[in-house]
Design an enzyme around this catalytic site. Structure first.
Site, PDB file in Angstrom:
ATOM      1  CG  ASP A 180      -3.298   4.863  -3.500  1.00 21.39           C
ATOM      2  OD1 ASP A 180      -2.194   4.411  -2.442  1.00 21.39           O
ATOM      3  OD2 ASP A 180      -3.098   5.445  -3.783  1.00 21.39           O
ATOM      4  CG  HIS A 183      -2.265   1.161   0.785  1.00 22.18           C
ATOM      5  ND1 HIS A 183      -1.897   0.915  -0.284  1.00 22.18           N
ATOM      6  CD2 HIS A 183      -3.063   0.728   1.404  1.00 22.18           C
ATOM      7  CE1 HIS A 183      -3.805   2.032   0.185  1.00 22.18           C
ATOM      8  NE2 HIS A 183      -4.532   1.950   1.057  1.00 22.18           N
TER       9      HIS A 183
END
Length: 236
Positions: A206, A202
């Site tokens: 995204d 992450h």
């Protein structure tokens, strides 16, 4: 602890400690794809001498989608504070062997046809299980695919390998009722369904990036426009 088990453990622990990992999952209707495979597998075996498993189709879709979503085909260098976006799709494939998990790499997977991928996967898996992989065979991956469905898992939260941004987990294909459109009507039919799980770092990828990539893979598999790629050509 065997040397290979120690190396696997250290790599996976390192990946979890250094990355911000999470997983997104979609369900794909691969009925059309499985019908194509069933029609083609006997002829493919006669021509190539190889069984045509579903894996090359999933690998083709995964590599093709990387071209449209380069953020998933990337690497973070923490020490330099840089991100590298790769212009080739070197896809590692997780292979279950008696010695432990091996991950040989299909180089330039995005440039191969389904037939070419089937040959590459067969060669690498055979050499992984017989202990004949070279250092080059297991290096240079920019992305990884893990077919946990081949052993019956519905889906998995696969761990992103070190120095990669994401890994695609392919679950087992199951036949169950699903809603399909027939003309202007929606009806219930027996469908081949599979879960696709993308684990990703992450820090770089995204949730929207992951969803876009998974949606692309899903669309490629559901369309199943691979028939022309099952025959020898220059790219294979």
């Amino acid at each position: 602890m065997p040397r290979i088990r120690r190396a696997i453990g250290e790599n996976l622990r390192k990946a979890l400690l250094e990355q911000a990992q999470l997983t997104s999952t979609v369900e794909a209707d691969v009925t059309r794809l499985m019908r194509l495979r069933n029609r083609a597998k006997d002829g493919f075996l006669a021509r190539e001498g190889l069984k045509l498993s579903p894996l090359p189709f999933f690998l083709k879709a995964a590599a093709q989608a990387l071209k449209a979503h380069p953020v998933v085909n990337a690497r973070i260098n923490d020490h330099e504070g840089t991100i590298t976006y790769f212009d080739t799709e070197n896809v590692g494939i997780a292979v279950d062997t008696e010695s432990g998990l091996m991950t040989p790499v299909v180089k330039a997977a995005g440039d191969l046809t389904v037939a070419g991928l089937a040959r590459a996967v067969h060669d690498l898996a055979d050499r992984a299980r017989s202990g004949h992989l070279t250092p080059d065979d297991v290096s240079g991956a920019t992305f990884t695919l893990s077919d946990t469905g081949s052993r019956g898992a519905l889906f998995d939260t696969v761990i992103v390998p070190p120095n990669q941004a994401a890994i695609l987990g392919v679950g087992t294909t199951v036949r169950r009722p699903g809603v399909v459109r027939s003309g202007d009507e929606e009806v219930v039919g027996i469908r081949d369904l599979v879960h696709l799980s993308l684990s990703y770092d992450h820090r770089l990828v995204d949730g929207a990036d992951a969803a876009r990539y998974l949606t692309s893979v899903k669309a490629l598999l559901e369309t199943a426009a691979f028939e022309d790629e099952l025959y020898p050509d220059a790219l294979a």
